[in-house]
Design an enzyme around this catalytic site. Structure first.
Site, short mmCIF file in Angstrom:
data_model
loop_
_atom_site.label_atom_id
_atom_site.label_comp_id
_atom_site.label_asym_id
_atom_site.label_seq_id
_atom_site.Cartn_x
_atom_site.Cartn_y
_atom_site.Cartn_z
CE LYS A 1 -2.36 -1.01 3.76
NZ LYS A 1 -1.84 -2.35 4.14
NE ARG B 1 -4.47 -1.61 9.67
CZ ARG B 1 -3.40 -0.88 9.31
NH1 ARG B 1 -3.48 0.07 8.44
NH2 ARG B 1 -2.25 -1.14 9.84
NE ARG C 1 7.35 -2.86 5.50
CZ ARG C 1 6.06 -2.66 5.26
NH1 ARG C 1 5.59 -2.70 4.04
NH2 ARG C 1 5.24 -2.46 6.25
NE ARG D 1 6.77 -0.36 10.62
CZ ARG D 1 5.73 -0.30 9.80
NH1 ARG D 1 5.78 0.41 8.67
NH2 ARG D 1 4.62 -0.93 10.09
NE ARG E 1 2.12 -4.93 11.05
CZ ARG E 1 3.21 -4.77 10.28
NH1 ARG E 1 4.37 -5.23 10.68
NH2 ARG E 1 3.12 -4.15 9.13
P1 ADP Z 1 0.97 -2.04 8.04
O1 ADP Z 1 2.26 -2.30 7.41
O2 ADP Z 1 0.53 -3.06 9.03
O3 ADP Z 1 -0.08 -1.66 7.05
P2 ADP Z 1 0.83 0.63 9.14
O4 ADP Z 1 2.08 1.41 9.04
O5 ADP Z 1 -0.29 0.97 8.26
O6 ADP Z 1 1.25 -0.87 9.02
O7 ADP Z 1 0.29 0.69 10.63
C1 ADP Z 1 1.10 0.37 11.75
C2 ADP Z 1 0.25 0.21 13.00
O8 ADP Z 1 -0.46 1.42 13.26
C3 ADP Z 1 -0.84 -0.84 12.89
O9 ADP Z 1 -0.36 -2.13 13.21
C4 ADP Z 1 -1.86 -0.33 13.91
O10 ADP Z 1 -1.45 -0.61 15.24
C5 ADP Z 1 -1.79 1.16 13.73
N1 ADP Z 1 -2.76 1.65 12.72
C6 ADP Z 1 -2.47 2.24 11.51
N2 ADP Z 1 -3.59 2.59 10.84
C7 ADP Z 1 -4.63 2.22 11.66
C8 ADP Z 1 -6.05 2.30 11.53
N3 ADP Z 1 -6.65 2.84 10.46
N4 ADP Z 1 -6.79 1.81 12.56
C9 ADP Z 1 -6.23 1.29 13.66
N5 ADP Z 1 -4.90 1.17 13.84
C10 ADP Z 1 -4.10 1.63 12.84
#
Ligand code: ADP
Ligand code: ZN
Length: 215
Positions: free
Chosen positions: A13, A88, A127, A162, A173
């Site tokens: 994404k 999400r 990553r 990370r 996750r």
């Molecule tokens: P990923 O690689 O899992 O898509 P992100 O960078 O989008 O990771 O998000 C990292 C963390 O931030 C998620 O695991 C969650 O804890 C939190 N997070 C991000 N976006 C949301 C959302 N829309 N709703 C709830 N938690 C979120």
């Protein structure tokens, strides 16, 4: 232009969002990046979010919606934006729908990046992310290594793994994704702006999206 990008963690994404930003001159709204920034700055939102994030769980919906509402009201969002990592959960999707109705906005594309679980797993563990909060470039030690090991090509900062990319956090996750986020596909698939792309190649995916958007 308003785009929603759906897909599992590791589906690409962030990469695709950045390509679309460049192409269409719109803003990327990544709730993950916004939350990481809040954590780095030690804001109240950051303090609330940290525990959820490090264990791979979702941050509560009300925290996310407050962030989003404030973000899309900013002037740089006037040309449009692309949501990456939001919504999400079904409640977030409902809240977004009311917010957009209130603002008289419609969604141009809801794109599902379909990537098999084993590919996603391999990508996440391999990553590396630029440690510079203003850069956050993403690399992959197998498929997109930096020119110099451990160093960002773009800004020269060190690359890190990370906290939420340890094997254990990744498992949580993915489970969270299947339980809370996957249901959004059923929610959105009847929407006329919905489509899925299943290529594993970023450029191919990007081209397919652009073609569809220009139809
Ligand atoms: P990923 O690689 O899992 O898509 P992100 O960078 O989008 O990771 O998000 C990292 C963390 O931030 C998620 O695991 C969650 O804890 C939190 N997070 C991000 N976006 C949301 C959302 N829309 N709703 C709830 N938690 C979120
Ligand atoms: Zn960098």
């Amino acid at each position: 232009m308003l785009i929603i990008l759906l897909g599992a963690p590791g589906a690409g994404k962030g990469t695709i969002a950045r390509m679309l930003v460049e192409k269409f001159g719109i803003v990327q709204i990544s709730t993950g990046d916004m939350l990481r920034q809040a954590v780095n700055e030690g804001t109240p939102v950051g303090k609330k979010a940290l525990e959820f994030m490090n264990s791979g769980k979702l941050v509560p919906d009300d925290v996310i919606m407050a962030l989003i509402e404030e973000r899309i009201a900013q002037p740089d969002c006037a040309q449009g934006f692309i949501f990456d990592g939001f919504p999400r959960t079904i409640p977030q999707a409902h809240a977004l729908e009311s917010l957009l109705t209130k603002k008289n906005m419609t969604v141009n594309a809801i794109i599902n990046l379909e990537v098999p679980e084993e590919v996603v797993l391999k990508r996440l563990t391999s990553r590396r992310t630029c440690s510079n909060p203003h850069c956050q470039a993403i690399y992959n030690i197998y498929t997109m290594p930096p020119k110099k090991e451990g160093i960002c090509d773009k800004c020269g900062s060190s690359l890190i793994q990370r906290d939420d990319e340890t094997e254990e956090a990744i498992k949580v996750r993915l489970e969270t994704y299947y339980e809370k986020t996957q249901p959004l596909i059923d929610y959105y698939c009847k929407h006329k702006a919905y489509f899925a792309v299943s290529s594993l190649d970023a450029h191919e995916t990007f081209n397919a999206i652009v073609k569809r958007l220009q139809k």
